[in-house]
Design a protein around this motif. Sequence first.
Motif, PDB file in Angstrom:
ATOM      1  N   VAL A 276      47.981  29.959  47.773  1.00  0.00           N
ATOM      2  CA  VAL A 276      47.458  31.054  46.956  1.00  0.00           C
ATOM      3  C   VAL A 276      48.478  32.192  46.930  1.00  0.00           C
ATOM      4  CG1 VAL A 276      45.555  32.648  46.576  1.00  0.00           C
ATOM      5  CG2 VAL A 276      45.121  30.423  47.647  1.00  0.00           C
ATOM      6  N   MET A 277      48.977  32.483  45.754  1.00  0.00           N
ATOM      7  CA  MET A 277      49.921  33.586  45.609  1.00  0.00           C
ATOM      8  C   MET A 277      49.205  34.929  45.452  1.00  0.00           C
ATOM      9  SD  MET A 277      52.564  31.807  45.979  1.00  0.00           S
ATOM     10  CE  MET A 277      53.958  32.872  45.601  1.00  0.00           C
ATOM     11  N   ALA A 278      48.080  34.923  44.756  1.00  0.00           N
ATOM     12  CA  ALA A 278      47.311  36.156  44.568  1.00  0.00           C
ATOM     13  C   ALA A 278      45.858  35.797  44.334  1.00  0.00           C
ATOM     14  CB  ALA A 278      47.851  36.975  43.393  1.00  0.00           C
ATOM     15  N   SER A 279      44.993  36.764  44.622  1.00  0.00           N
ATOM     16  CA  SER A 279      43.562  36.581  44.439  1.00  0.00           C
ATOM     17  C   SER A 279      42.986  37.905  43.935  1.00  0.00           C
ATOM     18  CB  SER A 279      42.920  36.135  45.760  1.00  0.00           C
ATOM     19  OG  SER A 279      41.540  35.878  45.607  1.00  0.00           O
ATOM     20  N   ALA A 280      41.680  38.026  43.958  1.00  0.00           N
ATOM     21  CA  ALA A 280      41.029  39.246  43.496  1.00  0.00           C
ATOM     22  C   ALA A 280      39.692  39.400  44.195  1.00  0.00           C
ATOM     23  CB  ALA A 280      40.839  39.219  41.976  1.00  0.00           C
ATOM     24  N   VAL A 281      39.198  40.623  44.191  1.00  0.00           N
ATOM     25  CA  VAL A 281      37.889  40.919  44.791  1.00  0.00           C
ATOM     26  C   VAL A 281      36.836  40.937  43.696  1.00  0.00           C
ATOM     27  CG1 VAL A 281      36.522  42.615  46.065  1.00  0.00           C
ATOM     28  CG2 VAL A 281      38.923  42.240  46.662  1.00  0.00           C
TER      29      VAL A 281
ATOM     30  N   ALA B  62      47.272  36.817  36.610  1.00  0.00           N
ATOM     31  CA  ALA B  62      46.556  35.559  36.372  1.00  0.00           C
ATOM     32  C   ALA B  62      45.387  35.380  37.319  1.00  0.00           C
ATOM     33  CB  ALA B  62      47.525  34.385  36.511  1.00  0.00           C
ATOM     34  N   ALA B  63      45.528  35.882  38.537  1.00  0.00           N
ATOM     35  CA  ALA B  63      44.500  35.658  39.558  1.00  0.00           C
ATOM     36  C   ALA B  63      43.197  36.385  39.275  1.00  0.00           C
ATOM     37  CB  ALA B  63      45.038  36.076  40.929  1.00  0.00           C
ATOM     38  N   CYS B  64      43.244  37.395  38.418  1.00  0.00           N
ATOM     39  CA  CYS B  64      42.078  38.258  38.221  1.00  0.00           C
ATOM     40  C   CYS B  64      41.119  37.786  37.139  1.00  0.00           C
ATOM     41  CB  CYS B  64      42.552  39.676  37.866  1.00  0.00           C
ATOM     42  SG  CYS B  64      43.208  40.583  39.270  1.00  0.00           S
TER      43      CYS B  64
ATOM     44  N   GLY C  72      43.062  43.452  42.498  1.00  0.00           N
ATOM     45  CA  GLY C  72      43.786  42.264  42.900  1.00  0.00           C
ATOM     46  C   GLY C  72      44.268  42.332  44.338  1.00  0.00           C
ATOM     47  N   VAL C  73      44.595  41.163  44.878  1.00  0.00           N
ATOM     48  CA  VAL C  73      45.086  41.054  46.255  1.00  0.00           C
ATOM     49  C   VAL C  73      46.273  40.093  46.267  1.00  0.00           C
ATOM     50  CG1 VAL C  73      44.541  40.356  48.618  1.00  0.00           C
ATOM     51  CG2 VAL C  73      42.793  41.493  47.225  1.00  0.00           C
TER      52      VAL C  73
END
Length: 448
Positions: free
Chosen positions: A70-75, A197-199, A411-412
């Motif tokens: 996982v390169m990025a994620s979101a809340v 993209a992750a959001c 984002g995270v």
Amino acid sequence: MDSLSEAVIAGAPAEELARLGPPAGFVAAHLRAEDAEMFTGVADKDVRKSLRVGEVAMPELAPDEVLVAVMASAVNYNTVWSAMFEPIPTFQFLKRFARSGGWATRHDLPYQVVGSDGAGVVVRVGSGVRRWRIGDHVVVSPAYVDDQEPATHNDGMLGAEQLAWGFETNFGGLAHYSVVRASQLIPKPAQLTWEEAACNTLCAGTAYRMLVGEHGARMKQGDVVLVWGAAGGLGTYAVQFVRNGGGIAVGVVGSDAKAEAVRKLGCHVVVDRREIGLDDTVADDPDRVLEVGKRLGRIIRRETGEDPHIVFEHVGRATFGVSLFVVRRGGAVVTCGSSTGYRHEFDNRYLWMKLKRVIGSHVANLQEQWEVNRLIGQGRIASALTELYPLAEVGEAARTVQTNGHTGKVGVLCLAPSPGLGVTDPDLRARLGIAGTAPLAPATWPNV
């Protein structure tokens, strides 16, 4: 950092990724079952106190699963619910899932890795996976469906065993690695960064199903659509779908800054909730519900000439009675959540005597998610990312969402060492006119 993570960050080819074994453990944002009662009797259930960041064990892959770096994620708000242990601790979901047997038993652990959004690189595939390969850049749909259920083959969201990944399952997206079913994967839009993209998948897919897809309100050109929380994660995508579909977006927000943000997205009419006297106590007084509804209705009619055809609902108790009142005769209230409370009160006369409809909607099936991804890939729907945090500060990121201090999506960064990485088609990005960061975001990221 393990060698596989280093190779992913360096952009190593698939052959090298395949040679490197996954680590025995990885860093993840997670909750502990031992903390499930920590907020009993506490007024402010501050999620910074329950969300932990540390190493967890690497699970074994089922045949139909892939391992994503996982390169990025979101809340999302479901992470807030999980971290508040409300309305019930999500460990109960994990136990119930585990009772179905087989590979599901892995999910019943004394910890839960949370997160229902993610973008990253496929680094392992199960023996039954056919359409995806190591090295693929993907985003993840949060709909975790059972393809052995008959209803799933009609609509993935109708299966009784459909779950929300990272909320009702373990091994979610706020981590360096995540385990997902192959049926959750979607190609990452080439012009977007990892964090942009992750959001998108959870909120954009949910809004699409509610408004555009055949299972929702089926918005048409010229429809007046009232969007509660228009500056939030769901709302910012809803406004874009209304605008693109020829509708008239009426957004309700809570501040001048949020009003300006949704105007930039193309919201035709913006209403400050303070202007109509809306707060979290309105739902407790039927007379106030009608007063707020009448004020809001007058504004909408003044600005658009008519009552709303559709109300986009996800706020819940604080707004639901107003929504049922203000939507036009024969109109529809489409709901996907209740962030201010699940128990709604409303005057049923306005529902039955004026032939209104209430439509329940939940996430989106895989076909709907691919349709949304196509629109994002064409640049017709923009990422709603506005804030970015490192994984180590996921508690602060979730607290921002918990207190409604955000606009758009928070984002995270997970494995991605810095913002701005992951674009594989810079020419398309330039043609679409995408700036250095997401359209709603500040020029620089203050949190990373």
